[in-house]
Design a protein around this motif. Structure first.
Motif, mmCIF file in Angstrom:
data_model
loop_
_atom_site.group_PDB
_atom_site.id
_atom_site.type_symbol
_atom_site.label_atom_id
_atom_site.label_comp_id
_atom_site.label_asym_id
_atom_site.label_seq_id
_atom_site.Cartn_x
_atom_site.Cartn_y
_atom_site.Cartn_z
ATOM 1 N N PHE A 1 0.837 -1.201 0.000
ATOM 2 C CA PHE A 1 0.000 0.000 0.000
ATOM 3 C C PHE A 1 0.871 1.250 0.000
ATOM 4 O O PHE A 1 0.557 2.231 -0.672
ATOM 5 N N CYS A 2 1.960 1.226 0.740
ATOM 6 C CA CYS A 2 2.847 2.391 0.810
ATOM 7 C C CYS A 2 3.534 2.648 -0.530
ATOM 8 O O CYS A 2 3.816 3.796 -0.866
ATOM 9 N N ARG A 3 3.796 1.596 -1.294
ATOM 10 C CA ARG A 3 4.431 1.771 -2.597
ATOM 11 C C ARG A 3 3.506 2.409 -3.619
ATOM 12 O O ARG A 3 3.957 2.875 -4.656
ATOM 13 N N ARG A 4 2.210 2.428 -3.370
ATOM 14 C CA ARG A 4 1.259 3.045 -4.289
ATOM 15 C C ARG A 4 0.952 4.494 -3.924
ATOM 16 O O ARG A 4 0.101 5.120 -4.547
ATOM 17 N N ARG A 5 1.629 5.042 -2.926
ATOM 18 C CA ARG A 5 1.431 6.450 -2.577
ATOM 19 C C ARG A 5 2.087 7.320 -3.636
ATOM 20 O O ARG A 5 3.019 6.907 -4.328
ATOM 21 N N LEU A 6 1.595 8.546 -3.767
ATOM 22 C CA LEU A 6 2.058 9.449 -4.820
ATOM 23 C C LEU A 6 3.560 9.741 -4.763
ATOM 24 O O LEU A 6 4.227 9.677 -5.801
ATOM 25 N N PRO A 7 4.158 10.045 -3.604
ATOM 26 C CA PRO A 7 5.607 10.305 -3.604
ATOM 27 C C PRO A 7 6.448 9.103 -4.051
ATOM 28 O O PRO A 7 7.465 9.274 -4.734
ATOM 29 N N CYS A 8 6.022 7.907 -3.706
ATOM 30 C CA CYS A 8 6.764 6.714 -4.132
ATOM 31 C C CYS A 8 6.704 6.551 -5.651
ATOM 32 O O CYS A 8 7.678 6.151 -6.286
ATOM 33 N N LEU A 9 5.547 6.874 -6.223
ATOM 34 C CA LEU A 9 5.434 6.790 -7.675
ATOM 35 C C LEU A 9 6.227 7.895 -8.364
ATOM 36 O O LEU A 9 6.729 7.701 -9.474
ATOM 37 N N LEU A 10 6.364 9.052 -7.724
ATOM 38 C CA LEU A 10 7.208 10.105 -8.288
ATOM 39 C C LEU A 10 8.661 9.661 -8.359
ATOM 40 O O LEU A 10 9.361 9.942 -9.337
ATOM 41 N N VAL A 11 9.127 8.963 -7.346
ATOM 42 C CA VAL A 11 10.494 8.438 -7.356
ATOM 43 C C VAL A 11 10.620 7.353 -8.416
ATOM 44 O O VAL A 11 11.613 7.288 -9.155
ATOM 45 N N LYS A 12 9.601 6.516 -8.535
ATOM 46 C CA LYS A 12 9.622 5.439 -9.526
ATOM 47 C C LYS A 12 9.620 5.994 -10.954
ATOM 48 O O LYS A 12 10.291 5.447 -11.836
ATOM 49 N N LEU A 13 8.889 7.078 -11.172
ATOM 50 C CA LEU A 13 8.840 7.710 -12.494
ATOM 51 C C LEU A 13 10.019 8.652 -12.742
ATOM 52 O O LEU A 13 10.077 9.310 -13.772
ATOM 53 N N ARG A 14 10.920 8.755 -11.776
ATOM 54 C CA ARG A 14 12.123 9.588 -11.837
ATOM 55 C C ARG A 14 11.788 11.070 -11.981
ATOM 56 O O ARG A 14 12.473 11.811 -12.665
ATOM 57 N N MET A 15 10.721 11.467 -11.323
ATOM 58 C CA MET A 15 10.384 12.886 -11.260
ATOM 59 C C MET A 15 10.998 13.525 -10.023
ATOM 60 O O MET A 15 10.990 14.749 -9.894
ATOM 61 N N ALA A 16 11.507 12.699 -9.100
ATOM 62 C CA ALA A 16 12.171 13.178 -7.889
ATOM 63 C C ALA A 16 13.349 12.259 -7.595
ATOM 64 O O ALA A 16 13.328 11.075 -7.940
ATOM 65 N N GLN A 17 14.359 12.806 -6.941
ATOM 66 C CA GLN A 17 15.556 12.020 -6.646
ATOM 67 C C GLN A 17 15.339 11.036 -5.512
ATOM 68 O O GLN A 17 15.819 9.913 -5.563
ATOM 69 N N ASN A 18 14.639 11.480 -4.471
ATOM 70 C CA ASN A 18 14.385 10.594 -3.345
ATOM 71 C C ASN A 18 13.007 10.894 -2.780
ATOM 72 O O ASN A 18 12.317 11.816 -3.230
ATOM 73 N N LEU A 19 12.624 10.133 -1.788
ATOM 74 C CA LEU A 19 11.278 10.215 -1.240
ATOM 75 C C LEU A 19 11.035 11.538 -0.519
ATOM 76 O O LEU A 19 9.937 12.091 -0.598
ATOM 77 N N ARG A 20 12.040 12.048 0.141
ATOM 78 C CA ARG A 20 11.877 13.313 0.860
ATOM 79 C C ARG A 20 11.591 14.466 -0.099
ATOM 80 O O ARG A 20 10.715 15.300 0.142
#
Length: 166
Positions: free
Chosen positions: A88-107
């Protein structure tokens, strides 16, 4: 001999279980939640008199979990039993941003979402706890007026001259 804890130390350690802390390795809440809600096991244990109800509910549960992106197949309830809270946590928006390489890390991803730089579909999202379904995952983009979007377009040399005038 161990000294007696002071009042503020006792207050801080009131909610901590020192006996089972090391054995649980931080997943005690996850184990408790999985023990409490065992939908797949309860559906499987229904009697033969309710076979049609069981099949209908199992199909609805698998369809819902597949739509959320938590399971990869809709075949059996065995996949649902091994589902963890981390899925469930992997489907949160910040995790998907990291997966899509729109952000460097979760923070950084959480900061981008809270500041309003990200939209899902047509609406801007400022809640980092948003669960993104599988169907909407392709519509995660930067907000049109975002400085981050402008920086990315400048870096890729794709910025339109019309955007400069506006």
């Amino acid at each position: 001999m161990v000294r007696k804890l002071k009042y503020h130390e006792q207050k801080l350690l009131r909610r901590l279980e020192l006996v089972s802390w090391e054995a649980a390795k931080g997943s005690l809440a996850e184990v408790k939640a999985l023990r409490r809600y065992r939908l797949a096991r309860r559906l499987r244990d229904l009697g033969p008199a309710s076979a049609a109800f069981r099949a209908r509910c199992a199909a609805a549960l698998l369809e819902k979990l597949y739509g959320l992106g938590l399971v990869n197949c809709r075949r059996s309830l065995a996949v649902c039993e091994s589902l963890s809270a981390a899925a469930f946590c992997r489907r949160r928006l910040p995790c998907l941003l990291v997966k899509l390489r729109m952000a460097q890390n979760l923070r950084h991803a959480v900061t981008f979402v809270e500041q309003g730089h990200v939209r899902v579909g047509p609406e801007v999202v400022t809640d980092p706890a948003l669960l993104v379904p599988r169907a909407v995952e392709d519509f995660i983009t930067w907000v049109d007026a975002s400085r981050l979007r402008q920086k990315v377009l400048d870096y890729n040399q794709e910025r339109d001259d019309f955007d400069l005038a506006a």
